[in-house]
Design a protein around this motif. Sequence first.
Motif, mmCIF file in Angstrom:
data_model
loop_
_atom_site.group_PDB
_atom_site.id
_atom_site.type_symbol
_atom_site.label_atom_id
_atom_site.label_comp_id
_atom_site.label_asym_id
_atom_site.label_seq_id
_atom_site.Cartn_x
_atom_site.Cartn_y
_atom_site.Cartn_z
ATOM 1 N N THR A 18 16.122 96.336 6.369
ATOM 2 C CA THR A 18 17.247 96.375 7.306
ATOM 3 C C THR A 18 17.715 97.795 7.588
ATOM 4 O O THR A 18 17.867 98.175 8.737
ATOM 5 C CB THR A 18 18.437 95.554 6.771
ATOM 6 N N TRP A 19 17.966 98.560 6.536
ATOM 7 C CA TRP A 19 18.436 99.941 6.725
ATOM 8 C C TRP A 19 18.274 100.660 5.408
ATOM 9 O O TRP A 19 18.742 100.200 4.377
ATOM 10 C CB TRP A 19 19.895 99.931 7.165
ATOM 11 N N ALA A 20 17.629 101.787 5.426
ATOM 12 C CA ALA A 20 17.379 102.532 4.202
ATOM 13 C C ALA A 20 17.576 104.016 4.483
ATOM 14 O O ALA A 20 17.702 104.450 5.624
ATOM 15 C CB ALA A 20 15.960 102.262 3.698
ATOM 16 N N GLY A 21 17.601 104.778 3.420
ATOM 17 C CA GLY A 21 17.745 106.217 3.561
ATOM 18 C C GLY A 21 19.097 106.699 3.071
ATOM 19 O O GLY A 21 19.908 105.945 2.541
ATOM 20 N N SER A 22 19.328 108.001 3.267
ATOM 21 C CA SER A 22 20.561 108.597 2.742
ATOM 22 C C SER A 22 21.803 108.059 3.459
ATOM 23 O O SER A 22 22.846 107.876 2.830
ATOM 24 C CB SER A 22 20.504 110.122 2.853
ATOM 25 N N LEU A 23 21.720 107.816 4.768
ATOM 26 C CA LEU A 23 22.865 107.250 5.470
ATOM 27 C C LEU A 23 23.177 105.839 4.969
ATOM 28 O O LEU A 23 24.345 105.463 4.818
ATOM 29 C CB LEU A 23 22.630 107.222 6.978
ATOM 30 N N ALA A 24 22.168 105.085 4.709
ATOM 31 C CA ALA A 24 22.362 103.733 4.182
ATOM 32 C C ALA A 24 22.977 103.799 2.784
ATOM 33 O O ALA A 24 23.871 103.005 2.463
ATOM 34 C CB ALA A 24 21.040 102.976 4.145
ATOM 35 N N ASP A 25 22.517 104.757 1.981
ATOM 36 C CA ASP A 25 23.078 104.919 0.638
ATOM 37 C C ASP A 25 24.556 105.305 0.711
ATOM 38 O O ASP A 25 25.388 104.766 -0.032
ATOM 39 C CB ASP A 25 22.311 105.965 -0.157
ATOM 40 N N ARG A 26 24.896 106.223 1.601
ATOM 41 C CA ARG A 26 26.303 106.639 1.755
ATOM 42 C C ARG A 26 27.159 105.475 2.268
ATOM 43 O O ARG A 26 28.283 105.276 1.830
ATOM 44 C CB ARG A 26 26.418 107.839 2.696
ATOM 45 N N PHE A 27 26.607 104.740 3.219
ATOM 46 C CA PHE A 27 27.318 103.573 3.738
ATOM 47 C C PHE A 27 27.571 102.569 2.621
ATOM 48 O O PHE A 27 28.678 102.022 2.485
ATOM 49 C CB PHE A 27 26.529 102.930 4.875
ATOM 50 N N GLU A 28 26.581 102.316 1.815
ATOM 51 C CA GLU A 28 26.704 101.368 0.712
ATOM 52 C C GLU A 28 27.752 101.857 -0.292
ATOM 53 O O GLU A 28 28.563 101.065 -0.786
ATOM 54 C CB GLU A 28 25.360 101.166 0.010
#
Length: 114
Positions: free
Chosen positions: A50-60
């Motif tokens: 669905t969504w991965a990467g540093s932006l996804a980590d920050r969002f999470e």
Amino acid sequence: MPLTGLYLSLRQKQDELARLRSCRTELMNCREDFYSNEHLCKSPSLSSVTWAGSLADRFENLREGGLVSSYRELPGSQLDTSLQTLSSKISQTEQEIISLQQSIVAAKAAMVAR
């Protein structure tokens, strides 16, 4: 206060008490809804599909740290405080009703004694 005024005040307090009790029930239901729907704060779950990467980590991290903790705070403190205030007002109104009922009995006795 004339007897009719006492009866009017009594009726108003009884109506107020009914509204307060109804409000308390609604707030308790809302609190339960909040507890049962907490999982929605984490929807949709993020994955590499669905969504991965540093932006996804920050969002999470934001979602877990800010949104979920704020969500838990609402029923935990704010609704509980409101329910306590409401219960206090209900008790106060019940006492006012008792007082009015006693005043009505006294006024009737005074009328009979005349």
